[in-house]
Design an enzyme around this catalytic site. Structure first.
Site, PDB file in Angstrom:
ATOM      1  CB  CYS A  79      -6.071   3.244  -1.784  1.00  0.00           C
ATOM      2  SG  CYS A  79      -4.587   3.804  -0.908  1.00  0.00           S
ATOM      3  CG  ASP A 134      -2.236   0.814  -3.359  1.00  0.00           C
ATOM      4  OD1 ASP A 134      -1.090   1.278  -3.178  1.00  0.00           O
ATOM      5  OD2 ASP A 134      -3.125   0.891  -2.484  1.00  0.00           O
ATOM      6  CG  ASN A 135      -1.227   4.506  -4.586  1.00  0.00           C
ATOM      7  OD1 ASN A 135      -2.362   4.106  -4.316  1.00  0.00           O
ATOM      8  ND2 ASN A 135      -0.411   4.966  -3.650  1.00  0.00           N
ATOM      9  CG  ASP A 157      -2.121   0.850   1.120  1.00  0.00           C
ATOM     10  OD1 ASP A 157      -2.153   1.693   0.205  1.00  0.00           O
ATOM     11  OD2 ASP A 157      -3.042   0.696   1.937  1.00  0.00           O
ATOM     12  CG  ASP A 158      -0.146   4.807   0.073  1.00  0.00           C
ATOM     13  OD1 ASP A 158      -0.906   4.545  -0.874  1.00  0.00           O
ATOM     14  OD2 ASP A 158      -0.487   5.522   1.031  1.00  0.00           O
TER      15      ASP A 158
END
Length: 467
Positions: free
Chosen positions: A77, A310-311, A41-42
């Site tokens: 997200c 995700d990013n 995540d991130d």
């Protein structure tokens, strides 16, 4: 295998992003293999986010292939994760942001998109499917079925209710609520995901299987495991490139950032930057444990393992404090490393890959034909096997659509759907840090051509997105 030059098209709805990818159609059947997806995540690639991942780099990257040009279609997200699950661009799955009103894990999403998600296809193909960790930001919301709703396609479900947490969270265990508190041994979410995945591997009844492990790191609140709470004590956010540089020719959301930043803001960035790395050390342990168990059970040779996020993320770039959402490389580039059957070790590939291509690749591994689905992405399996201060960053008028090209020139072209019809254009060959918006200085015929190409890609669906 040769591939034509590729454009990447981006469509953002309330800060979402989309790209389009070329590829090679594949048909026929093959013996299915196991699939493991580790989704952080991130986690950025551009400002050092992969540095803590020593074990992962050795066990996946050096044992397989690293994609140097992997992009998220949406640097936020829930829209990004929705694209991963559905294999579709935001303009087709219609998740606009992280809110229930923005279609994040809404009843409409459950009805229209969950039946199209890649685990549904794999489960029908005979895969056992296991999920543990963060799903979509609004998953478990009472207005959308609560924790009792188990998304279609999952045989064993351990879904985090809501957004990323490390302690004090609710987990849906096959539709039954589990309350977790603040005991490190019992509740630290990254470790819990690792432990449950190991338990699943020990008891699964028959191959093939799909496992998706989605730890909370490196998302806020950046809570490190006790053993890593003092790691990277002297580490600071990188100061090079666009750090603490004013985005003078950029969209107003970026231009409003205070520049230079206050010392207190920079100190906060450094603290967050260290904490993000600290949380990732537990993910590195998770990778080591899962890979070790696969090897001990003699499953490693028959299993594809994917690692991605995700990013991306930023921390001080263009004087923006901490967030994602923006159209720049640090937010849209993601890690993508893969190992598995037939993949030569220690490879680096330069072809652009999108996160909407993950689902089609999983289907291809399972012997399914993506052209018979509603997915927009394409399988990149051939590429695996054919070689040897607080700033507002979200607003409705931050809706943008972009093109990204790598060859013959590395360009990024973006249009904002606002009253200014603002345009940003970057030549990433000469300006890799995206410091100079050249939209007002290039030949107008180039802008017109880019605009026409973008309009065509914004209207694509299914096969036309792959044309």
């Amino acid at each position: 295998m040769g591939h034509p030059a590729r454009w990447a098209a981006l469509l953002v709805l309330g800060a979402t992003w989309q790209l389009v990818l070329w590829g090679t159609a594949r048909g026929g059947r093959r013996s299915p293999h196991n699939i493991v997806l580790i989704l952080t995540d991130d986690q950025d690639t551009e400002i050092g986010g992969m540095t803590p991942m020593k074990k992962m780099q050795a066990l996946i990257g050096q044992a397989g292939v690293s994609f140097a040009n992997a992009f998220t279609v949406t640097p936020l997200c829930c829209p990004s994760r929705s694209s991963i699950l559905s294999g579709r661009y935001p303009h087709n799955h219609l998740v606009r942001n992280n809110s229930l009103e923005g279609n994040c894990s809404s009843l409409a999403w459950q009805k229209s998109q969950e039946p199209l998600a890649f685990p549904v296809h794999l489960q029908r193909q005979g895969y056992q499917t296991f999920y543990a960790g963060k799903y979509l930001n609004q998953y478990g919301h009472p207005a959308a079925g609560g924790a009792q709703h188990v998304p279609l396609g999952w045989s064993y479900w351990n879904g985090l209710v809501g957004n990323s947490r490390y302690y004090n969270y609710t987990l849906s265990a096959n539709g039954r609520e589990e309350q977790h508190r603040q005991s490190y041994q019992e509740d630290y979410l990254t470790d819990l995901i690792a432990n449950r995945s190991l338990e699943y591997l020990e008891r699964f009844s028959h191959p093939p299987f799909l496992m998706v492990l989605a730890p909370p790191a490196a998302h806020s609140p950046w809570t490190a495991a006790p053993r890593y709470a003092t790691a990277f004590g002297s580490t600071k956010a990188p100061r090079g490139g666009s750090f603490n540089v004013h985005g003078k020719d950029k969209h107003w959301l970026v231009r409003q950032a205070r520049s230079p930043m206050a010392n207190t803001s920079i100190e906060f960035l450094d603290k967050v930057y260290r904490a993000r790395w600290q949380t990732l050390l537990s993910v590195d342990d998770l990778v080591e444990q899962v890979m070790g168990r696969l090897k001990a059970l003699d499953l490693l040779a028959s299993t594809y393992v994917f690692y991605t996020s995700d990013n991306g993320y930023h921390a001080g770039q263009f004087s923006l404090p901490i967030d994602k959402r923006q159209l720049y490389e640090f937010d849209i580039r993601v890690p993508l490393l893969v190992r598995g059957p037939g993949i030569t070790a220690n490879q680096t590939r330069l072809e652009p890959i999108l996160n909407i291509d993950l689902g089609p690749t999983f289907l291809d591994i399972a012997g399914l034909n993506v052209s018979e689905t509603a997915m927009d992405g394409q399988s990149f399996l051939p590429l695996l096997q054919c070689f040897p201060d607080c700033v507002c960053e979200d607003a409705f008028n931050n809706t943008y659509a972009c093109l990204r090209a790598l060859h013959p020139r590395s360009l990024q072209y973006c249009e904002f759907a606002d009253s200014q019809a603002f345009v940003e254009l970057y030549n990433l060959t000469s300006d890799p840090q995206q410091l100079h918006n050249v939209a007002k200085s290039v030949d107008p015929t180039l802008l017109e051509a880019l605009n026409q190409r973008l309009m065509k890609l914004q209207a694509c669906a299914g096969p036309s997105c792959r044309d």
